[in-house]
Design an enzyme around this catalytic site. Structure first.
Site, mmCIF file in Angstrom:
data_model
loop_
_atom_site.group_PDB
_atom_site.id
_atom_site.type_symbol
_atom_site.label_atom_id
_atom_site.label_comp_id
_atom_site.label_asym_id
_atom_site.label_seq_id
_atom_site.Cartn_x
_atom_site.Cartn_y
_atom_site.Cartn_z
ATOM 1 N N HIS A 179 33.793 23.200 79.483
ATOM 2 C CA HIS A 179 34.686 24.212 78.925
ATOM 3 C C HIS A 179 36.146 23.781 79.043
ATOM 4 O O HIS A 179 36.697 23.706 80.142
ATOM 5 C CB HIS A 179 34.481 25.546 79.627
ATOM 6 N N ASP A 183 29.545 23.063 76.850
ATOM 7 C CA ASP A 183 30.348 24.171 77.357
ATOM 8 C C ASP A 183 29.449 25.205 78.032
ATOM 9 O O ASP A 183 28.540 25.743 77.397
ATOM 10 C CB ASP A 183 31.114 24.809 76.197
ATOM 11 N N SER A 216 39.831 28.444 74.889
ATOM 12 C CA SER A 216 39.089 29.564 75.437
ATOM 13 C C SER A 216 39.653 30.872 74.880
ATOM 14 O O SER A 216 39.660 31.064 73.677
ATOM 15 C CB SER A 216 39.114 29.530 76.964
#
Length: 528
Positions: free
Chosen positions: A448, A405, A182
């Protein structure tokens, strides 16, 4: 994104390499408090016994080897205060350095990631990126702190950690690795682009590297869903959207498994489930259809008509921790209806405009995006396709992304990978040259940084180490879906393949066994 908002499957568990013989200790742990570092101070150096350790944030970390814990504060500018920690195995060091990335707006040392690396016998370090707290409120009036967050804290951590390692063991690390997901993936690409000499191998998971456009996209979704209450899509309707998607597209890859192997092939229009009579949870109103279309399509410049960032993929809209948390809500955080809204509003309120009166309803997807690019892209974005220096010094980059995601559109990873390829040319040789040092793996059914309905547990550091240290480029990575998302019972395994290849069923064998699949490139993806 924000680590505290998700329960994440650990995907990058450090491999346990053959241990190097521990060198004669150059310094005791406690003596490191007197170590002299440029514009930095060692504030703590303590020996921690093997077993459990309670981190400063209250997190209890277990099964740790004995280690020397070193805390450092670095002040490269008058307004900087970068906190970092270095954890040094007392007797089991493998001779390598592991630096962990952050999530969201950072604001805390990632102690859990340091513990994972330490269990693999790495000397480990991480940073708070120069501020405390997981919001952007640190930024107004503090541009130097934004620089620290953008890239400087990374370099400060690397340099200080390697100096501490050399002082403690008598020599620096033989190999160095960076692992992040991320915002940590953004940091990983920042390392390859801006500091190419610092790491031999880099794992970039789901990188938020095109920060200014990604966060503009967050505002796009917030505006599409919440500017008019009639457009809001309640959680109860997500199952109907996902079911319609899978009915149309699940078997495009020849297998009915509840997963889209390559969502780009799916041309789903939410209008197919528009309500024909009374509204109910199995259909969408006209306003909701338009909102979902905007989520899939991505943000568009109203003046030029150009889509300036990808939209989100169809296929796992109703997955726990998916759209309901990140995109459609409700997930109230600091007055924001979704996680995306939280990040978008924080970024533009505190970093871009430094204006507490910012209102997403008035956001201009032409001029405001351009302003964000002009003021912040050079500091925070890591989109430079020039990785020539990283490649020249022998660095290896492994990027991975979940196809479902809900935080960062996976096509952004494809766009970046293809931009790197394009620097070498437009032919097959350019792709081959790029894959000699940079490989991208896309994971169907993964959300994610972990979770999701697909095989979501896989090790990305071990293949990277094998590539760096033995020259074996990863041709496939086996991903596992556990029953209940926890070992030991396996529901499914699948290979993850280096893009542009995808896992294709051989036509025989167990469809839940990775051995029944081959990595193969295919044509016909919808790249509109």
């Amino acid at each position: 994104m924000h680590r505290r908002l998700l329960s994440v499957v650990v995907l990058a568990a450090p491999c346990i390499a053959l241990l190097a013989s521990a060198p004669a200790r150059a310094a005791s742990c406690t003596s490191l408090t007197s170590l002299t570092l440029p514009h930095a101070t060692v504030t703590l150096a303590q020996s921690v016994p093997a077993g459990s350790f309670t981190a400063p944030n209250g997190q209890v970390l277990t099964d740790l080897p004995a280690f020397c814990r070193v805390a450092v504060v670095s002040r490269p500018s008058p307004d900087s205060q970068i906190g970092l920690e270095v954890w040094l195995p007392a007797s089991t060091w493998n001779g390598k350095y592991h630096q962990s990335g952050n999530g969201g707006f950072a604001g805390a040392v990632p102690f859990g990631s340091l513990a994972d690396a330490l269990r693999g016998d790495y000397a480990a370090a991480g940073t708070d990126d120069g501020h405390v707290g997981g919001t952007a409120t640190f930024a107004p009036g503090h541009h130097q702190k934004v620089i620290d967050f953008g890239f400087r804290a990374l370099k400060e951590t690397t340099d200080k950690a390697k100096a501490v390692i050399a002082a403690f063991y008598g020599n620096g690390p033989e190999r160095s690795y960076f692992v992040g997901c991320s915002d940590g993936g953004r940091e990983a690409l920042m390392e390859a682009q801006r500091f190419p000499d610092d790491f031999d191998g880099i794992v970039a998971g789901a990188p938020a590297n095109d920060w200014t456009h990604l966060f503009s996209g967050f505002i796009w979704n917030e505006k599409a869903l919440f500017k008019d209450p009639a457009s809001t899509v309640p959680p109860a309707k997500l199952a109907a959207i996902q079911a319609a998607v899978l009915k149309q597209c699940d078997e495009l890859d020849g297998i009915k498994d509840g997963l889209l192997n390559d969502p780009r092939q799916c041309r789903f229009d939410p209008a197919t489930i528009q309500c024909r009579g009374a509204e109910n949870d199995s259909c969408l109103t006209a306003a909701q259809v338009e909102a979902v279309r905007k989520i899939y399509s991505g943000p568009r410049n109203p003046r030029t008509g150009k889509v300036f960032f990808p939209g989100f993929e169809a296929g796992a809209e109703a997955a726990p921790g998916g759209w309901s948390a990140w995109i459609t809500g409700p997930f109230p955080i600091a007055g924001s209806p979704t996680i995306q809204a939280f990040f978008g509003n924080q970024f533009f309120t505190h970093i871009v405009f430094e204006d507490p009166s910012f209102d997403f309803r008035n956001f201009n997807f032409d001029t405001d995006v351009a302003f964000a690019d002009a003021t912040e892209a050079g500091t925070i974005n890591s989109t430079d396709p020039d990785l020539s220096r990283f490649r020249a010094r022998g660095g290896k980059l492994l990027e991975w992304f979940g196809w479902d995601d809900p935080a960062i559109p996976p096509r952004s990873a494809i766009n970046y990978f293809e931009s790197v390829v394009a620097r070498s040319g437009q032919d097959e040789r350019a792709l081959q040259q790029t894959q000699e040092f940079f490989r991208l793996f896309l994971a169907p059914g993964v959300l994610h940084c972990g979770g999701g309905p697909g095989p979501n547990a896989f090790d990305v550091l071990s293949p990277l180490v094998q590539w760096v240290e033995h020259g074996d480029a990863p041709e496939r990575i086996t991903a596992t879906k556990y029953v209940g998302d926890a070992p030991p019972n396996v529901a499914m395994t699948r290979p993850l393949c280096p893009f542009p290849k995808f896992a294709e069923y051989k036509g025989k064998g167990d469809k839940n066994d990775a051995a029944s699949f081959v990595c193969k490139a295919h044509e016909g993806a919808n790249d509109d």
